[in-house]
Structure formats: structure tokens, C-alpha cells
Design a protein around this motif. Structure first.
Motif, mmCIF file in Angstrom:
data_model
loop_
_atom_site.group_PDB
_atom_site.id
_atom_site.type_symbol
_atom_site.label_atom_id
_atom_site.label_comp_id
_atom_site.label_asym_id
_atom_site.label_seq_id
_atom_site.Cartn_x
_atom_site.Cartn_y
_atom_site.Cartn_z
ATOM 1 N N GLU A 39 -1.109 -82.941 -38.935
ATOM 2 C CA GLU A 39 0.564 -82.354 -38.747
ATOM 3 C C GLU A 39 1.152 -82.805 -37.669
ATOM 4 O O GLU A 39 2.183 -83.399 -37.506
ATOM 5 C CB GLU A 39 0.554 -80.800 -39.123
ATOM 6 C CG GLU A 39 0.392 -80.198 -40.381
ATOM 7 C CD GLU A 39 1.651 -80.582 -41.238
ATOM 8 O OE1 GLU A 39 2.741 -80.024 -40.754
ATOM 9 O OE2 GLU A 39 1.469 -81.125 -42.144
ATOM 10 N N ALA A 55 10.447 -81.368 -34.853
ATOM 11 C CA ALA A 55 9.432 -80.309 -35.131
ATOM 12 C C ALA A 55 10.130 -79.018 -34.678
ATOM 13 O O ALA A 55 10.495 -78.683 -33.517
ATOM 14 C CB ALA A 55 7.867 -80.359 -34.657
ATOM 15 N N THR A 57 8.855 -75.736 -36.370
ATOM 16 C CA THR A 57 7.900 -74.819 -36.346
ATOM 17 C C THR A 57 6.278 -75.331 -36.141
ATOM 18 O O THR A 57 6.193 -76.540 -36.086
ATOM 19 C CB THR A 57 7.788 -74.017 -37.861
ATOM 20 O OG1 THR A 57 7.550 -75.194 -38.930
ATOM 21 C CG2 THR A 57 9.189 -73.518 -37.993
ATOM 22 N N ASN A 58 5.388 -74.362 -36.156
ATOM 23 C CA ASN A 58 4.145 -74.995 -35.690
ATOM 24 C C ASN A 58 3.037 -74.079 -36.627
ATOM 25 O O ASN A 58 2.289 -73.532 -35.710
ATOM 26 C CB ASN A 58 3.815 -75.159 -34.332
ATOM 27 C CG ASN A 58 2.397 -76.006 -34.052
ATOM 28 O OD1 ASN A 58 1.795 -76.661 -34.920
ATOM 29 N ND2 ASN A 58 1.691 -75.687 -32.695
ATOM 30 N N GLN A 59 2.934 -73.974 -37.838
ATOM 31 C CA GLN A 59 2.213 -73.227 -38.561
ATOM 32 C C GLN A 59 0.699 -73.577 -38.532
ATOM 33 O O GLN A 59 0.466 -74.755 -38.735
ATOM 34 C CB GLN A 59 2.551 -72.938 -39.862
ATOM 35 C CG GLN A 59 3.987 -72.235 -39.907
ATOM 36 C CD GLN A 59 4.391 -71.947 -41.508
ATOM 37 O OE1 GLN A 59 3.572 -71.773 -42.332
ATOM 38 N NE2 GLN A 59 5.458 -71.273 -41.511
ATOM 39 N N ASN A 198 5.284 -78.688 -41.713
ATOM 40 C CA ASN A 198 5.873 -78.218 -40.261
ATOM 41 C C ASN A 198 7.127 -78.720 -40.050
ATOM 42 O O ASN A 198 7.971 -78.221 -39.370
ATOM 43 C CB ASN A 198 5.050 -78.136 -39.100
ATOM 44 C CG ASN A 198 3.895 -77.021 -39.215
ATOM 45 O OD1 ASN A 198 4.345 -75.869 -39.607
ATOM 46 N ND2 ASN A 198 2.741 -77.556 -38.646
#
Length: 442
Positions: A39, A55, A57-59, A198
Motif C-alpha cells: 500500500e 494519503a 489514512t493508513n489502515q 488507503n
């Protein structure tokens, strides 16, 4: 013990059938780390192309699985995310289902050069409606991308929506037209292509609340005319009006030719809110940087690099539709521009075409899509239903009229009659598989 042995034998049998050299998933922790790295690599690729920090979010994989479950509950769907990453010596696949553990498959008989060659051959094979559909290549791609997970994971969990993240060499693949020997992929799943999990919006908003800006041009100084644009703009607005309950009318504005300028768009986005912006005009995703790809306005070209200068967020735009696009097949930069379209604008979703579909086919799909948009739970399902109606002959031409699936009749002007297929048949993938949902399917 016996259950585990049977599962191992089933996986091994699948590997032999599909020609895999290695298909066993990595350990959960190692695979989680690989997904995070994958990702991050995708995010960096798009950030470099657009020269932007994208970016938000960083799920982690566990959070992604929970997000899929939450979005599925909100939309009454069962979504899964599938990554297909061509590597130098193999094709790397990863699947995450709602609340599920990630599963990986590595296909060592499909190195990057072979994957790109097959994908490009397939795309070019369906861009001419006079050629018979090449089911052999469509099946070969379905076997590589979908079959490694279908029987064991997709079908048992009732997956009906696929978010597909594809790497270099696959981003311009017309996914809807993959075929398992009996059915097209679009007959089984609503499909959207995402730049990275993300890099898309993970919230659901009801696009049915109503507001559309429909703009376009039928006449150009240097490019070929698009005679269907006036009737296209009129039709999509009319379809939204006809489906929406009277007490919940859509608020629409339609601008054509001399009124289709960048100044007009900027002013409208600054002072008014629209759920949808529909642009019926030439657009090209070209090799090179994002400054080479463009959307043609009446006054001049707007490059992909320039598009963020418009107040898309202030206008609360949820969906951008480009109905007359063309993408340079097999070119990495052009594919990045296409796959990152919604991302660059900051809108949740976009619909664009991989190749120029003729005017009659575009009118048919767009007219039906806007009918479906008002009654389906997600944008991806609305597009899927419109594509299915074309495939199954429920949208057809009768003399100088276009008959949409829900009974609406669109008169065809004389200057568009030459675009109607001689057989009046729109079932060939050329007419419907070019149109792709990009980023959020919701």
C-alpha cells in the motif's frame, strides 16, 4: 487434522489446475507487513505522478477488513478488496474479505512481461465491435485474477462487490469483460478499480439527495465533433427527473458549447453544491506526466495537473463522470492518470472510459446509468446494472428511438443515426466494458 488435510489438498489441486508454482499464503504477520508495504508503494507511485501528498489514512489489514464489513452493512453489499500486482517473475494477488484474514496467492507462471502482453492483447481485442469477442483471453485473465479465490472465498462469503487494485501493466484492463466460460465478471460482481485502499474514501454518502452539473461540447476547432452530446446532457437530466419522487427533485444545471468553459466551471463549483459533475467531452490519458493528459473544454484544454485548482471539495462533488475518454493502452503513466482520476480531484468516485465508445453506445449507457443511480444502493451497482442491460439486450434501438430499460424513450437526431450499430445490438463488450468505476464504489 482431516479437515486441515482436505483444505491443503484442495489448495494444491487448484494450484495444479491453474499452473501455479506457489500459492500457499504467507504467515499472517508477514503478510500483514507485506500488505502495508505494498500500500505504501502504491501511495508513493501516485504521489510521485501527481506531485502531491495524497494519503490521508493508513489502515492495517485488520482495519481494512473491518472497514469492508462496516461499508457492507451501510450499503447492503458484501465487498472485498483484491490486489493484483505484476512482479518481475510472478503475479502477486492478495484478497481481504469483510472481517476476514488476508489471503495471498503467487502465480509464478505469469511474470510481468507476460501479464502485460495478455492484458494489452485483451484490451485491444474488444475496442472494435466488428471483431468477435475473444473469450479465450478473457477466460485466461479471469483464471489468473479471480479463480484463485472464487470457489474458496468469494462465493462462500457472498461477495458481490470487488474493489480491485491493480499494479503497473494491469491498470487499463477492462475488468467487466473478464469471462469464466459461462459468465462475464460483471454478471457476478459490481467492480471498481482503486488506486490503493488507503487512497479512497471509506465513508458512505447518499448520492440520491440530488444535484447535478451537466456540461459538454459537441463542436471543437481541432477535434472531431461529438454530435450526441446535446441529447446526452438532456437525457441524463431527464432520467434523474423521471425516477426521483416529485417531493425530492434533483437540482440540475446543463451547459453546452460556448457556456462550457473553465471559468464557468470554477464559478459554479465555488458558489453552488453538486453531487455529480458530468462532462461530455473529449478527454485523453496520455503517456508522460500528468500535464500531458487533459479534458477538452470549449475554450481550451484542462490538464490533469491543473484539475485540483477547482473547488471540487467546496462544491461537495461526490461523483465525476467523463463520458468520452481514451487511455493509451499499455502505457504506465497514462494508466496512473486514469486510475488516479478521482484521487487527483479529491472526489469520492469517478466514471471514465478506457476507449472512445461511439456516440450511440455512450448515450445508451449513460441514459440507463442515471436511471439506475437513483434506485441502486451504490454507484458501482448502478453502473453494473446499466452494463448488464446492454449485455442482455434490454437497451435497444428501434428505428430512430433509443429504448432504455425502464421504459424511457430517447429520440435519436438524424446526425446521430449513422452511429447506431447496423444490428442495433449493444451486447458486444466494446459498448459497455470501457466504462469503469474509479475509487469508491459507494
Amino acid at each position: 487434522m482431516l479437515k486441515s488435510l482436505n483444505k491443503l489438498l484442495l489448495t494444491s489441486s487448484l494450484a495444479i489446475t491453474l499452473g501455479f508454482s506457489a500459492v500457499m499464503p504467507s504467515t499472517a504477520q508477514t503478510l500483514d507487513e507485506k500488505i502495508v508495504k505494498m500500500e505504501q508503494g502504491l501511495e508513493k507511485e501516485f504521489e510521485t505522478y501527481f506531485d502531491s501528498d495524497l494519503a490521508t489514512t493508513n489502515q492495517l489489514p485488520e482495519e481494512m477488513a473491518k472497514t469492508l464489513a462496516r461499508m457492507g452493512e451501510a450499503t447492503n453489499t458484501t465487498p472485498a478488496v483484491l490486489w493484483a500486482m505484476p512482479r518481475e517473475d510472478h503475479l502477486h494477488l492478495v484478497l481481504i474479505t469483510p472481517n476476514g484474514e488476508p489471503i495471498a496467492r503467487n502465480l509464478y507462471d505469469l511474470p510481468k512481461t507476460k501479464v502485460r502482453e495478455i492484458a494489452n492483447q485483451f484490451t485491444r481485442s474488444i475496442t472494435n465491435p466488428r471483431r468477435p469477442f475473444n473469450q479465450r483471453i478473457a477466460k485466461e485473465l479471469h483464471q489468473a485474477l479471480i479463480e484463485p479465490f472464487e470457489l474458496e472465498f468469494l462465493q462462500p462469503t457472498g461477495i458481490d462487490t470487488l474493489l480491485v487494485c491493480m499494479g503497473d501493466g494491469l491498470r487499463s484492463l477492462p475488468l467487466a469483460a473478464l469471462h469464466d466460460g459461462d459468465h462475464f465478471l460483471i454478471e457476478k460482481y459490481a467492480v471498481t478499480r482503486i488506486p490503493a485502499f488507503n487512497l479512497i474514501n471509506h465513508e458512505y454518502s447518499d448520492i440520491q439527495r440530488g444535484g447535478i452539473l451537466a456540461m459538454g461540447a459537441s463542436e471543437f476547432e481541432e477535434l472531431k465533433p461529438l454530435p450526441a452530446v446535446p441529447i446526452e446532457l438532456e437525457t441524463i437530466v431527464e432520467q434523474l427527473r423521471s425516477i426521483k419522487p416529485a417531493k425530492e427533485e434533483w437540482h440540475e444545471l446543463s451547459l453546452l458549447n460556448q457556456d462550457f468553459t473553465q471559468t464557468d466551471l470554477q464559478a459554479l463549483l465555488t458558489h453552488r453544491a453538486f453531487d455529480i459533475v458530468h462532462l461530455a467531452t473529449h478527454a485523453e490519458f496520455m503517456p508522460g506526466s500528468s500535464s500531458q493528459s487533459y479534458i477538452q473544454f470549449h475554450d481550451r484544454k484542462l490538464t490533469l495537473e491543473e484539475m485540483p485548482k477547482f473547488d471540487w471539495n467546496q462544491a461537495d462533488v461526490d461523483l465525476l463522470v467523463l463520458s468520452a475518454c481514451r487511455t493509451a493502452v499499455g502505457d504506465s503513466e497514462a494508466e496512473l492518470g486514469f486510475a488516479g482520476l478521482a484521487l487527483q480531484l479529491g472526489v469520492d468516485s469517478a466514471i471514465a472510459s478506457l476507449w472512445n465508445v461511439n456516440d450511440a453506445g455512450t448515450l445508451a449507457l449513460m441514459g440507463d446509468f442515471y436511471q439506475e443511480l437513483s434506485v441502486q444502493n451504490t454507484k458501482a451497482e448502478a453502473l453494473r446494472q446499466a452494463q448488464l442491460k446492454m449485455l442482455r439486450g434490454k437497451i435497444q434501438f428501434e428505428g430512430d428511438r433509443l429504448l432504455l430499460s425502464r421504459g424511457s424513450v430517447v429520440p435519436i437526431p438524424d446526425d446521430l443515426s449513422s452511429q447506431i450499430p447496423p444490428t442495433k445490438d449493444l451486447s458486444h463488450p466494446y459498448y459497455w466494458a470501457a466504462f469503469s468505476m474509479i475509487s469508491s464504489p459507494w
